[in-house]
Design an enzyme around this catalytic site. Structure first.
Site, PDB file in Angstrom:
ATOM      1  N   LYS A   1       0.844  -1.183   0.000  1.00 23.39           N
ATOM      2  CA  LYS A   1       0.000   0.000   0.000  1.00 23.39           C
ATOM      3  C   LYS A   1       0.890   1.249   0.000  1.00 23.39           C
ATOM      4  CE  LYS A   1      -4.051   1.793   2.560  1.00 23.39           C
ATOM      5  NZ  LYS A   1      -4.941   1.546   3.719  1.00 23.39           N
TER       6      LYS A   1
ATOM      7  N   SER B   1     -10.051  -0.972   6.788  1.00 26.33           N
ATOM      8  CA  SER B   1      -9.428  -0.663   5.497  1.00 26.33           C
ATOM      9  C   SER B   1      -8.696  -1.809   4.824  1.00 26.33           C
ATOM     10  CB  SER B   1      -8.462   0.518   5.644  1.00 26.33           C
ATOM     11  OG  SER B   1      -9.164   1.734   5.571  1.00 26.33           O
TER      12      SER B   1
ATOM     13  N   SER C   1      -9.801   1.612   2.694  1.00 27.91           N
ATOM     14  CA  SER C   1      -8.902   2.394   1.893  1.00 27.91           C
ATOM     15  C   SER C   1      -7.841   1.591   1.141  1.00 27.91           C
ATOM     16  CB  SER C   1      -8.195   3.418   2.785  1.00 27.91           C
ATOM     17  OG  SER C   1      -7.359   2.756   3.713  1.00 27.91           O
TER      18      SER C   1
END
Lengths: 491, 506
Positions: free
Chosen positions: B80, B179, B155
């Site tokens: 990420k 997330s 996210s």
């Protein structure tokens, strides 16, 4: 000038910021060192790179607790870290790690000496640990530089109660605090290096015609010398009284609250910075990156043991145990190391009086020349013990001892070896002394006559003959022995 | 296609280590998949083509030299874009950090390197991990490989889309309120948020520091276990990381779960029919039956402070969501203060009158709407006079929520719940209504507030062919149990593959 109708009392509370002398910073392992080139003692953590986290320096907590315990503070079982949020270029995280509602130390006091020889207790509200900010450098043309070497240096903020009522008390408190942190060896407390900074909160309580008026509290920010501290307090005393005289009802704490002012060193005046309307809302919140600090009795006891005897206790002991005057005892307790040497020498069998005379005689003189503490001239317990014993045994007289003292500081040598090498050892051969005495009498019939006449000049001439004998022995004859033999011969 | 990208990370590591295939070959195949698909999906913000192949060569050379390449030997992995690396950029999908190069590498990523992983690139996300759809990316939204008209969740939407579409063997995400789990659920993969503190946060750009946790997204439970084992452990750089030893999560992952007590929080099931979409409810009900058949004991439990309320108009609300949005916004308002235009990142190009204007213009120009909204909410919640009414109250609610879990775990070993109320929604469907967007995390948030581990895994497809996620939550440091329970379910369920991947194979 104060109006004879007015009774004016100065009220001062003092915040003292002390930079702790840990090797590394509070929340990272960068060097904590003053004076290095800008941004050389920095890393991802203290430059607040995204994703970095603080890790507590436990030694800074030890140091702070020592100060707290020495101030007789309560050091609670539980303390935590909070974020104090505000924007400034020298604060790269946008918040300062500090302690808000649960400080490391609270409710202590510091006894300070007053001019009349008495002591006064100044209460300490709290002492909390935080990180210092960096420094903005405005000396670059057209730009502001930010130096983060200081960012994250451990800073102990000691907040007093408003217990000081004169400039002298403020100065006395500040100096006593400097002495204490040096004593505890937790800070160099060097003013030039910004190790200690002051923020006094000042106002006046004025009584006129039975009514007491309180002037608005002024916090003078960031004072970094005793001189500016004293200057700022003295100036505020005068300014606030004058302002109040102009408008006794309007110039009041209730109406105007608190304001921040700076101090202009050159002009000796304080300058308005901001008032309560502009006060920051720091939006404190518990720091989620640092676990709470849990303190137990074992931790506190370990530090109490490390602290040992505190300066005031030691001073009292010296007066009691060694029979010293307040002045001498005070001079020997300016730092811990000097007294430590004295105590070890006495413990090793040296006479306390002789040790004290050596330390406060040549010791203090050399220290004064070098602008350092007596201990810092480099004298060892062994040197002091031996020299004091030599004096007691009559191996050297006082004059010779001073010469030996200077030489042993210069060369780090042993006193007896120095005395032997330089021929400073006392002559214990009575026959030899007798010879010098006889020679002096033979060569100075006039003096002998005066002494025998027993007139006013008798003592002076006796002294002259003593001097002749000492000179002949090049200072090596024991004065007591010389005196004894002379008196015998001339009686 | 040789189909290396179809292998699990565990199998691929074994094949590379045994010489069955090479890391270079696997890496090349994944890079090809990225070339083919990522134009449509937008899962990656940055791809390290050359560096990944170089790294793969090194791993292959190590294996050839007889050295131990580590448990992730040559496996191509995505991370990420809020995990710092000394190579490439670390942007958090924010314009503010668009050109930011970190001076250090996050501990979790360093552990991947040490384990022999090949890092393919950085995955898109909601800006600073604030969002549930990846539509809040400062660059472009990521799309769901099951339906590119839909969001991948967020996210960690880029990580989930990349894993599901076989553009990496596995990925790291971060989970502050769901997330990892919510996008994994939307994209049909396994997503695991370990216990708070199990994985070091050092190098994870902070959003809600007391909630953030790094975790893996994978196509199998075993892959998630493998990655979790690699990235877990105490880190002297993170004072909140746990000192406990890391067990071998693979050791008993295949052990049957007969007798395991699985709790069903009544607040998530019995009450509020409307809080779960019918297909999701059906899938979860079926999963409960599967667990019964595996010998698990199903018990009813209660999490009173995590309950979901629905008003007369059908609007949902929950203590947990309210509490979460005070805690996380308060923390983010402070965490993001460092993005001030002074030290690094975006600085306004306009003339400014003083430092305040420098701050405000730099931030205004580069931070997105949702980020600004949360900073303002958090700033408000911490303001003098409001602290007790909001932040302090939220901390108390948080404690009550956590205490409910402690109580529940007295009568069960793990909890079972849906991961999300619905399957993936359409792009733009919730962007105008932040509150509704926030509610897509209604089942995941409580685990973050309580610091507990939670895993999501696929539990079938909805009638419109979208993945449904099943969530298991366990007590602190129950990673092994959760992984084993997830693995036992996984064995009973057929694997699911997004149509666009299937079609691209043929």
């Amino acid at each position: 000038m104060i109006d004879t109708n007015d009774k004016v009392q100065l009220i001062v509370g003092l915040e003292i910021h002390v930079e702790l002398a840990t090797k590394t910073k509070m929340f990272c392992r960068c060097r904590n060192n003053f004076g290095d080139p800008p941004n050389t003692n920095v890393c991802a953590v203290c430059t607040s790179m995204p994703g970095t986290l603080p890790v507590m320096n436990a030694l800074a907590v030890d140091y702070s607790m020592k100060v707290g315990l020495a101030l007789d503070c309560n050091v609670p079982d539980y303390t935590k870290w909070d974020r104090k949020n505000y924007y400034y270029p020298d604060l790269p995280k946008g918040y300062q790690l500090s302690q808000y509602d649960l400080p490391l130390c609270e409710h202590g006091c510091l006894e300070i000496p007053l001019a009349d020889g008495t002591q006064k207790k100044i209460r300490v509200l709290r002492a909390h640990l935080e990180e210092d900010a960096g420094k903005n450098n405005h000396e670059i043309p057209g730009a502001t530089g930010v130096d983060l070497n200081r960012a994250g240096v451990p800073l102990l903020e000691i907040v007093s109660e408003p217990d000081m009522n004169s400039v002298e008390e403020v100065a006395g408190y500040a100096r006593s605090m400097q002495r204490l942190v040096r004593w505890l060896d937790v800070s160099k407390a060097n003013m030039q290096m910004g190790h200690m900074r002051f923020e006094p909160n000042i106002n006046l309580h004025i009584t006129r015609d039975g009514t007491t008026y309180k002037t608005p509290i002024v916090e003078v920010k960031n004072l970094n010398s005793f001189r500016s501290l004293e200057g700022a307090v003295a100036y505020e005393f005068k300014r606030q009284y004058e302002e109040w005289q102009k408008d006794p009802e309007g110039f009041s704490l209730k109406k105007l609250g608190k304001q921040n002012r700076g101090f202009d060193d050159a002009k000796g005046v304080t300058v308005f910075q901001r008032d309560k309307e502009d006060a920051h809302d720091y939006r404190y919140l518990p720091d989620p990156d640092l676990p709470a600090v849990i303190i137990d009795d074992a931790w506190r006891e370990r530090l109490r043991d490390e602290i040992g005897e505190l300066p005031l206790a030691r001073r009292a002991r010296y007066i009691e145990e060694y029979g010293l005057s307040f002045k001498d005892a005070d001079a020997l307790t300016q730092d811990a190391a000097t007294g430590d040497i004295l105590d070890s020498a006495v413990k090793a069998g040296a006479d306390s009086k002789r040790c004290v005379n050596l330390l406060l005689g040549r010791g203090a003189a050399i220290a004064n020349e070098r602008e350092c503490s007596i201990a810092d001239i480099g004298i060892t317990t062994e040197q002091l013990t031996e020299l004091a014993k030599m004096l007691a045994d009559g191996d050297v007289n006082a004059t010779a001892a001073n010469k030996v003292f200077d030489k042993m500081i210069e060369t780090s040598g042993a006193p007896r070896e120095i005395a032997e090498a330089d021929g400073l050892l006392a002559v214990k051969d009575t026959g030899q002394i007798q010879q010098w005495v006889d020679d002096a009498i033979a060569k100075n019939p006039q003096a002998v006559d005066i002494i025998k006449e027993g007139g006013k000049k008798k003592e002076k001439s006796f002294g002259f003959l003593m001097g002749q004998v000492m000179q002949a022995s090049r200072g090596a004859a024991p004065p007591a022995e010389v005196q004894k033999l002379l008196r015998e011969k001339l009686s | 296609m040789s189909g290396l990208i179809e292998l699990s990370a565990t199998q691929l590591a074994a094949d590379i280590r045994s010489g069955e295939t090479t890391s270079v070959q696997a890496t090349q195949e994944y890079l090809n998949a990225i070339t083919k698909l990522d134009g449509k999906l937008g899962a990656y913000n940055e791809i390290y083509t050359d560096a990944a192949l170089d790294r793969a060569k090194q791993i292959d050379a190590k294996i050839a030299a007889g050295e131990n390449p580590g448990p992730l030997a040559g496996v191509p992995i995505a991370i990420k874009d809020n995990l710092c690396t000394t190579y490439g950029h670390t942007t958090c999908a924010s314009r503010y950090l668009e050109n930011f190069q970190a001076p250090y590498t996050a501990t979790a990523v360093k552990k991947l390197h040490d384990a022999g992983a090949v890092i393919l690139g950085k995955c898109n996300m909601d800006e600073f991990a604030m969002g549930s759809s990846t539509e809040n990316s400062g660059f472009a939204p990521t799309r769901n490989p099951w339906d590119i008209g839909r969001v991948p969740g967020g996210s960690s939407g880029g990580s989930a889309a990349a894993v599901a579409s076989r553009m990496c063997a596995a990925a790291l995400g971060s989970d502050t309120g769901g997330s990892i789990r919510q996008p994994a659920s939307f994209c049909g993969c396994v997503g695991f948020k370990p216990t708070y503190g199990r994985v070091s946060r050092y190098g994870l750009v902070a959003f809600g520091s007391s909630l953030d946790q790094i975790g893996p997204l994978g196509r199998t439970v075993t892959d998630a276990a493998l990655l979790t084992g690699v990235i877990s452990g105490y880190d002297p750089h993170d004072a909140t990381s746990l000192p406990n030893d890391v067990p071998d999560y693979l050791a008993d992952i295949e052990t049957p779960i007969k007798g395991l007590r699985i709790g069903l929080p009544k607040e998530f099931f019995l009450e509020n029919e409307g809080a779960i979409a019918p297909d999701t409810r059906a899938a979860i009900t079926a999963a409960i039956e599967t667990y019964k058949s595996l010998g698990a004991e199903i018990v009813d439990v209660s999490l009173p402070h995590s309950r979901i309320d629905i008003d007369a108009d059908g609007k949902m609300s929950s203590f947990a969501v309210s509490c979460y949005y005070i805690v996380c916004t308060a923390e983010c308002s402070s965490n993001l203060a460092r993005f001030d235009g002074v030290h690094y990142g975006h600085r306004t190009g306009e003339n400014v009158d003083g430092i305040l204007e420098l701050y405000s213009k730099s931030r205004k120009e580069s931070l997105g709407e949702e980020v600004k909204r949360r900073i303002m909410l958090g700033t408000y919640a911490l303001s003098s006079g409001y602290y007790d009414a909001y932040y302090n109250k939220a901390l108390k609610v948080r404690r009550l929520i956590a205490d409910d879990f402690v109580e529940a775990f007295k009568s069960c070993d793990i909890l079972l719940a849906p991961t999300t109320p619905t399957t993936a929604f359409k792009l733009g469907e919730k962007t105008d209504n932040p509150l509704e967007m926030y509610l897509s995390d209604i089942y995941t948030i409580s685990a973050n507030l309580a610091g507990l581990p939670g895993i999501t895994l696929p539990a079938g497809l909805s009638s419109d062919n979208l993945p449904i996620g099943l969530q298991l939550i366990g007590p602190v440091l129950s990673e092994s149990t959760l992984l084993r329970a997830a693995r036992m379910f996984e064995k009973t369920a057929p694997p699911i593959i997004p149509p666009m991947v299937k079609n691209s194979d043929t």
